[in-house]
Design an enzyme around this catalytic site. Structure first.
Site, PDB file in Angstrom:
ATOM      1  N   HIS A 143       0.850  -1.193   0.000  1.00 45.35           N
ATOM      2  CA  HIS A 143       0.000   0.000   0.000  1.00 45.35           C
ATOM      3  C   HIS A 143       0.882   1.237   0.000  1.00 45.35           C
ATOM      4  O   HIS A 143       1.865   1.315   0.734  1.00 45.35           O
ATOM      5  CB  HIS A 143      -0.917   0.014   1.225  1.00 45.35           C
ATOM      6  CG  HIS A 143      -2.018  -0.976   1.148  1.00 45.35           C
ATOM      7  ND1 HIS A 143      -3.204  -0.713   0.498  1.00 45.35           N
ATOM      8  CD2 HIS A 143      -2.122  -2.249   1.594  1.00 45.35           C
ATOM      9  CE1 HIS A 143      -3.989  -1.756   0.564  1.00 45.35           C
ATOM     10  NE2 HIS A 143      -3.353  -2.719   1.231  1.00 45.35           N
ATOM     11  N   THR A 159      14.864  -7.562  -0.600  1.00 46.33           N
ATOM     12  CA  THR A 159      14.254  -6.274  -0.909  1.00 46.33           C
ATOM     13  C   THR A 159      14.689  -5.726  -2.268  1.00 46.33           C
ATOM     14  O   THR A 159      14.152  -4.724  -2.713  1.00 46.33           O
ATOM     15  CB  THR A 159      14.619  -5.241   0.170  1.00 46.33           C
ATOM     16  OG1 THR A 159      16.047  -5.095   0.199  1.00 46.33           O
ATOM     17  CG2 THR A 159      14.102  -5.672   1.536  1.00 46.33           C
ATOM     18  N   ARG A 175      21.827  -9.752   1.601  1.00 47.76           N
ATOM     19  CA  ARG A 175      23.037  -9.233   0.947  1.00 47.76           C
ATOM     20  C   ARG A 175      23.791 -10.413   0.331  1.00 47.76           C
ATOM     21  O   ARG A 175      23.725 -11.539   0.835  1.00 47.76           O
ATOM     22  CB  ARG A 175      23.938  -8.561   1.965  1.00 47.76           C
ATOM     23  CG  ARG A 175      23.248  -7.416   2.695  1.00 47.76           C
ATOM     24  CD  ARG A 175      24.181  -6.245   2.884  1.00 47.76           C
ATOM     25  NE  ARG A 175      23.601  -5.198   3.695  1.00 47.76           N
ATOM     26  CZ  ARG A 175      22.739  -4.276   3.279  1.00 47.76           C
ATOM     27  NH1 ARG A 175      22.316  -4.307   2.045  1.00 47.76           N
ATOM     28  NH2 ARG A 175      22.288  -3.354   4.087  1.00 47.76           N
TER      29      ARG A 175
END
Length: 170
Positions: A97, A150, A165
């Site tokens: 959102h 991410t 990572r």
């Protein structure tokens, strides 16, 4: 007002494509089957949820394996290549959102933002990992258990951590 998304009952005949030799273990749930394409010999573990959407697609390539309790959310589109392993409890999310300014505005009031996720052929996602919207995981990459991905992962990379990572290459 909230409304039901249905029972999630598995009915391969309602899917856009359900390949030969596909296995759905007891407790697996499927939503919007008309937007799901499964290749041959796909395994869907106990209590896994394949949650397509009224737009975009959830596509899983031949001989891929979805572990028990995995949650695959395809509102923004989800492409999983061939021979991909997705461990138990993995969460793949393709929407979020928009954050509306002001701390009194409920996050749920923000517009739905959709971003596809792609897992290229031969990669592996470890137990309990989370992959967030807009991520591409390259061919043969390995996502460590519990990682939070991410951003894009290069092919052949081994990633771990939160946020994930690159630790090394295969």
């Amino acid at each position: 007002m909230a409304r039901s998304h249905g029972t999630g009952a598995v009915d391969p005949g309602r899917m856009a494509r359900c390949g030969v030799g596909v296995v759905f273990e007891p407790g697996a749930l499927v939503f919007h089957p008309e937007h799901i394409e499964l290749g041959d010999d796909v395994y869907v573990g106990h209590y896994a949820i394949l949650k397509a959407y009224h737009q975009n697609w959830l596509r899983i390539g031949d001989r891929s394996w979805i572990g028990q309790g995995a949650f695959l959310h395809a509102a923004g589109g989800l492409e999983i290549g061939a021979r991909v392993g997705i461990g138990p409890g993995v969460k793949i999310i393709t929407s979020s959102h928009e954050l509306v300014p002001g701390e009194t505005t409920p996050v749920m009031d923000g517009a739905l933002q959709l971003a596809p996720v792609v897992l290229e052929d031969g990669c592996d996602v470890g137990v309990g990992a989370v992959i967030l919207p807009g991520v591409r995981v390259g061919r043969g990459a390995v996502i460590g258990a519990g990682a939070v991905v991410t951003r894009d992962v290069p092919g052949g990379a081994v990633v771990a951590g939160s946020p994930a990572r690159v630790m090394r290459y295969r």
